[in-house]
Write an enzyme that holds these catalytic residues in place. Sequence first.
Site, PDB file in Angstrom:
ATOM      1  N   HIS A 117       0.835  -1.207   0.000  1.00 43.64           N
ATOM      2  CA  HIS A 117       0.000   0.000   0.000  1.00 43.64           C
ATOM      3  C   HIS A 117       0.868   1.256   0.000  1.00 43.64           C
ATOM      4  O   HIS A 117       0.636   2.190  -0.783  1.00 43.64           O
ATOM      5  CB  HIS A 117      -0.906  -0.019   1.237  1.00 43.64           C
ATOM      6  CG  HIS A 117      -1.687   1.231   1.466  1.00 43.64           C
ATOM      7  ND1 HIS A 117      -3.000   1.375   1.067  1.00 43.64           N
ATOM      8  CD2 HIS A 117      -1.344   2.410   2.044  1.00 43.64           C
ATOM      9  CE1 HIS A 117      -3.429   2.584   1.389  1.00 43.64           C
ATOM     10  NE2 HIS A 117      -2.438   3.238   1.987  1.00 43.64           N
ATOM     11  N   GLU A 118       1.882   1.280   0.868  1.00 40.94           N
ATOM     12  CA  GLU A 118       2.763   2.446   0.939  1.00 40.94           C
ATOM     13  C   GLU A 118       3.557   2.616  -0.359  1.00 40.94           C
ATOM     14  O   GLU A 118       3.765   3.738  -0.829  1.00 40.94           O
ATOM     15  CB  GLU A 118       3.706   2.328   2.133  1.00 40.94           C
ATOM     16  CG  GLU A 118       3.019   2.325   3.489  1.00 40.94           C
ATOM     17  CD  GLU A 118       2.231   3.598   3.761  1.00 40.94           C
ATOM     18  OE1 GLU A 118       2.589   4.658   3.202  1.00 40.94           O
ATOM     19  OE2 GLU A 118       1.254   3.546   4.529  1.00 40.94           O
ATOM     20  N   GLU A 141      -6.272   6.554  -1.716  1.00 43.89           N
ATOM     21  CA  GLU A 141      -6.232   5.359  -0.873  1.00 43.89           C
ATOM     22  C   GLU A 141      -6.674   4.121  -1.655  1.00 43.89           C
ATOM     23  O   GLU A 141      -6.118   3.036  -1.478  1.00 43.89           O
ATOM     24  CB  GLU A 141      -7.132   5.548   0.354  1.00 43.89           C
ATOM     25  CG  GLU A 141      -6.621   6.572   1.348  1.00 43.89           C
ATOM     26  CD  GLU A 141      -5.366   6.128   2.084  1.00 43.89           C
ATOM     27  OE1 GLU A 141      -4.679   5.187   1.640  1.00 43.89           O
ATOM     28  OE2 GLU A 141      -5.061   6.724   3.134  1.00 43.89           O
ATOM     29  N   HIS A 172       1.500   4.447  -2.923  1.00 44.86           N
ATOM     30  CA  HIS A 172       1.466   5.912  -2.816  1.00 44.86           C
ATOM     31  C   HIS A 172       2.632   6.544  -3.574  1.00 44.86           C
ATOM     32  O   HIS A 172       2.500   7.633  -4.135  1.00 44.86           O
ATOM     33  CB  HIS A 172       1.528   6.332  -1.345  1.00 44.86           C
ATOM     34  CG  HIS A 172       0.227   6.224  -0.622  1.00 44.86           C
ATOM     35  ND1 HIS A 172      -0.955   6.731  -1.112  1.00 44.86           N
ATOM     36  CD2 HIS A 172      -0.087   5.657   0.584  1.00 44.86           C
ATOM     37  CE1 HIS A 172      -1.941   6.496  -0.261  1.00 44.86           C
ATOM     38  NE2 HIS A 172      -1.440   5.855   0.770  1.00 44.86           N
TER      39      HIS A 172
END
Length: 271
Positions: free
Chosen positions: A130-131, A189, A134
């Site tokens: 997920h990070e 997100e 980004h």
Amino acid sequence: MKKYFFIIIILFLSLFSAGCENTDFSVVTDAGIDAIKAVTLSDENVKKIALKASRQSDIKHKIAPLSNLYGKRLYNLIGTKYSSNGYDFNFKVYLSPVVNAFAMADGTIRIYSGLMDMLNDEELLFVLGHEMGHVVEKHIKKKIRLAYAGRAIRKGIASQENIAGDIARSSFGGLIELLINAQFSQQEEREADDFGIAYLQEKGLNLQSAVSALKKIATLGNKHSFLSSHPAPEVRAKRLQNQIDNPEKPGDPSLVEQIISRLKEWKNILN
């Protein structure tokens, strides 16, 4: 789009300099420089800013060595470096009970031991994915641009020798904190979550780990700082579950959701 964004900021700043005797023009000049930076930052400059911020953040925290249980666990899962989508990611653990994780535009990924305590290995890999999402989706670059735009507006206010100016002058710093605790839009997100799911798929891991990770994070409560930068984990978990159950029907954000997301982003600029 960049041109109009720049024009809006310059017009805003001009309101403070036109015919006002109580204007600090040195501050207005600084504000104009920040406005220019907001729309002209190259990927290379963004990475340099992120690298400097990452180093300063590392100095402020205790980093787990590979001999430490947390450091060893992270190393066994993903190593200290990982390349994907043209980015060279580097990973470290901050020894802190704080539940948090963040990414910088240069590929820096930091996870706090408090969050590691909450998650099993596959759930942790989803968060790391997920990070990384980004970064790959350039959400961090966008936050840096917004930070410069916000500083430009604050400096325009600060150029006024009044109470509002004093308040604005007191909030110049904190770029590192802003990046670490960056609040992402719902769409951002989603994109990061989807990257995390794709990362699990790439590793041949159970996609349910993404859902269970978000459900665990949701138990922290709405007032927790980690949820202020990663909103509505229970809603995101539901979306991912639906995506896993119905892979042929990926959910797109509605027009209303997109509008709300954009309004929140503009609110962040002015705050």
